[in-house]
Design a protein around this motif. Sequence first.
Motif, PDB file in Angstrom:
ATOM      1  N   GLN A  10       0.827  -1.213   0.000  1.00 20.16           N
ATOM      2  CA  GLN A  10       0.000   0.000   0.000  1.00 20.16           C
ATOM      3  C   GLN A  10       0.866   1.270   0.000  1.00 20.16           C
ATOM      4  O   GLN A  10       0.372   2.359  -0.300  1.00 20.16           O
ATOM      5  CB  GLN A  10      -0.931   0.024   1.211  1.00 20.16           C
ATOM      6  CG  GLN A  10      -1.731  -1.245   1.433  1.00 20.16           C
ATOM      7  CD  GLN A  10      -2.473  -1.709   0.212  1.00 20.16           C
ATOM      8  OE1 GLN A  10      -3.308  -0.981  -0.332  1.00 20.16           O
ATOM      9  NE2 GLN A  10      -2.180  -2.924  -0.238  1.00 20.16           N
ATOM     10  N   GLU A  11       2.137   1.124   0.346  1.00 16.75           N
ATOM     11  CA  GLU A  11       3.025   2.284   0.404  1.00 16.75           C
ATOM     12  C   GLU A  11       3.491   2.727  -0.982  1.00 16.75           C
ATOM     13  O   GLU A  11       4.009   3.838  -1.135  1.00 16.75           O
ATOM     14  CB  GLU A  11       4.248   1.957   1.266  1.00 16.75           C
ATOM     15  CG  GLU A  11       3.894   1.572   2.705  1.00 16.75           C
ATOM     16  CD  GLU A  11       5.074   0.958   3.445  1.00 16.75           C
ATOM     17  OE1 GLU A  11       6.144   0.791   2.826  1.00 16.75           O
ATOM     18  OE2 GLU A  11       4.911   0.641   4.648  1.00 16.75           O
ATOM     19  N   LEU A  12       3.322   1.872  -1.982  1.00 20.04           N
ATOM     20  CA  LEU A  12       3.779   2.175  -3.331  1.00 20.04           C
ATOM     21  C   LEU A  12       2.652   2.792  -4.150  1.00 20.04           C
ATOM     22  O   LEU A  12       1.471   2.504  -3.916  1.00 20.04           O
ATOM     23  CB  LEU A  12       4.283   0.894  -4.004  1.00 20.04           C
ATOM     24  CG  LEU A  12       5.480   0.252  -3.307  1.00 20.04           C
ATOM     25  CD1 LEU A  12       5.764  -1.124  -3.875  1.00 20.04           C
ATOM     26  CD2 LEU A  12       6.711   1.151  -3.433  1.00 20.04           C
ATOM     27  N   PRO A  13       2.969   3.654  -5.126  1.00 20.24           N
ATOM     28  CA  PRO A  13       1.925   4.336  -5.894  1.00 20.24           C
ATOM     29  C   PRO A  13       1.008   3.344  -6.614  1.00 20.24           C
ATOM     30  O   PRO A  13       1.488   2.432  -7.293  1.00 20.24           O
ATOM     31  CB  PRO A  13       2.719   5.172  -6.900  1.00 20.24           C
ATOM     32  CG  PRO A  13       4.076   5.320  -6.307  1.00 20.24           C
ATOM     33  CD  PRO A  13       4.326   4.055  -5.544  1.00 20.24           C
ATOM     34  N   GLY A  14      -0.293   3.525  -6.438  1.00 23.69           N
ATOM     35  CA  GLY A  14      -1.242   2.643  -7.087  1.00 23.69           C
ATOM     36  C   GLY A  14      -2.623   2.805  -6.504  1.00 23.69           C
ATOM     37  O   GLY A  14      -2.884   3.729  -5.722  1.00 23.69           O
ATOM     38  N   ILE A  15      -3.506   1.898  -6.869  1.00 24.29           N
ATOM     39  CA  ILE A  15      -4.896   1.963  -6.427  1.00 24.29           C
ATOM     40  C   ILE A  15      -5.334   0.582  -5.948  1.00 24.29           C
ATOM     41  O   ILE A  15      -5.126  -0.419  -6.644  1.00 24.29           O
ATOM     42  CB  ILE A  15      -5.814   2.442  -7.568  1.00 24.29           C
ATOM     43  CG1 ILE A  15      -5.568   3.926  -7.838  1.00 24.29           C
ATOM     44  CG2 ILE A  15      -7.288   2.191  -7.240  1.00 24.29           C
ATOM     45  CD1 ILE A  15      -6.407   4.515  -8.944  1.00 24.29           C
ATOM     46  N   SER A  16      -5.927   0.524  -4.777  1.00 21.27           N
ATOM     47  CA  SER A  16      -6.477  -0.716  -4.238  1.00 21.27           C
ATOM     48  C   SER A  16      -7.996  -0.700  -4.360  1.00 21.27           C
ATOM     49  O   SER A  16      -8.636   0.346  -4.194  1.00 21.27           O
ATOM     50  CB  SER A  16      -6.096  -0.897  -2.766  1.00 21.27           C
ATOM     51  OG  SER A  16      -4.717  -1.128  -2.624  1.00 21.27           O
ATOM     52  N   VAL A  17      -8.564  -1.847  -4.651  1.00 19.20           N
ATOM     53  CA  VAL A  17     -10.016  -1.972  -4.690  1.00 19.20           C
ATOM     54  C   VAL A  17     -10.419  -3.154  -3.819  1.00 19.20           C
ATOM     55  O   VAL A  17      -9.649  -4.107  -3.640  1.00 19.20           O
ATOM     56  CB  VAL A  17     -10.547  -2.151  -6.130  1.00 19.20           C
ATOM     57  CG1 VAL A  17     -10.186  -0.962  -6.991  1.00 19.20           C
ATOM     58  CG2 VAL A  17     -10.028  -3.439  -6.754  1.00 19.20           C
ATOM     59  N   ASP A  18     -11.615  -3.090  -3.294  1.00 16.58           N
ATOM     60  CA  ASP A  18     -12.163  -4.150  -2.453  1.00 16.58           C
ATOM     61  C   ASP A  18     -13.507  -4.557  -3.046  1.00 16.58           C
ATOM     62  O   ASP A  18     -14.448  -3.760  -3.061  1.00 16.58           O
ATOM     63  CB  ASP A  18     -12.332  -3.640  -1.019  1.00 16.58           C
ATOM     64  CG  ASP A  18     -12.756  -4.734  -0.042  1.00 16.58           C
ATOM     65  OD1 ASP A  18     -13.583  -5.590  -0.432  1.00 16.58           O
ATOM     66  OD2 ASP A  18     -12.275  -4.747   1.096  1.00 16.58           O
ATOM     67  N   VAL A  19     -13.573  -5.772  -3.576  1.00 16.59           N
ATOM     68  CA  VAL A  19     -14.808  -6.277  -4.156  1.00 16.59           C
ATOM     69  C   VAL A  19     -15.412  -7.279  -3.170  1.00 16.59           C
ATOM     70  O   VAL A  19     -15.065  -8.459  -3.154  1.00 16.59           O
ATOM     71  CB  VAL A  19     -14.560  -6.944  -5.523  1.00 16.59           C
ATOM     72  CG1 VAL A  19     -15.892  -7.387  -6.150  1.00 16.59           C
ATOM     73  CG2 VAL A  19     -13.822  -6.002  -6.461  1.00 16.59           C
TER      74      VAL A  19
END
Length: 254
Positions: free
Chosen positions: A98-107
């Motif tokens: 989570q510390e690295l650039p990006g996007i998390s999604v929760d389905v």
Amino acid sequence: MSDRYAHWLQLDAEQVLADRDEAAQDIRAMQLVLRMERTDPPSWHRALAGAATAAASLCLDPRSERGGQWHDAVAGYCLGHIRKVTRRARGAHWVAAQELPGISVDVQGTQVRALVPGRVVDLDPRITRLQVGGTDVAPDEPADSDAEPDAGLSVWLAAESAMTLGKAMAQAGHAGMIAAALLAADDQSALAGWAESGCVATAHRATSAEWTGLEDRLRDETGAWRRDRLLAVRDAGFTEVAAGTVTVIARFRR
């Protein structure tokens, strides 16, 4: 990227093999990280949906627009082969991702993170230590809570597909990116609505009859998008499937 997609669809298997060559130092990829806790495994179809949503969301994020902090990385990636690598993480390793650039999604409890793409030789150690293998879980069927939304991307894999979950997630991620690119080229209103909704996607296994029907509608490949908003993902053949294989068929619903 829409032009690249149209070109790629026209290649035969031998041309796909010739087209995919890149110098090792130039290879770029988007890393997809699937959260796999020992006591709470992810859902197969929600992982695919999450991959499509996360990949599209990253490309449509304001930080990926011209002048944004991710623009150069995303633009450079989209000019070449849109390779994706799926890795698994749990516990502290998931937190570190989570510390690295990006996007998390929760389905609905299945979590996927798409990281800003870059050269594979420059991968952060927090990602290189994550395993590529071992992402498989048994395919499951959508529950009542996974009902199709009124608008979004439906992703289908053939029920007979032997791809691992990690490979299938990469293909679903391709579908999300391709849908975003095609909408950007000809339907900005639908693209804006999809982005506002969070780039919602669903994933399914198609029966043999359903898959054959989808393939038949794709015979006129570029027309299939204009007419039915159908798109196909063809694999370069680096792993698991032969070059030129249609791995995923997706439809955008508005």
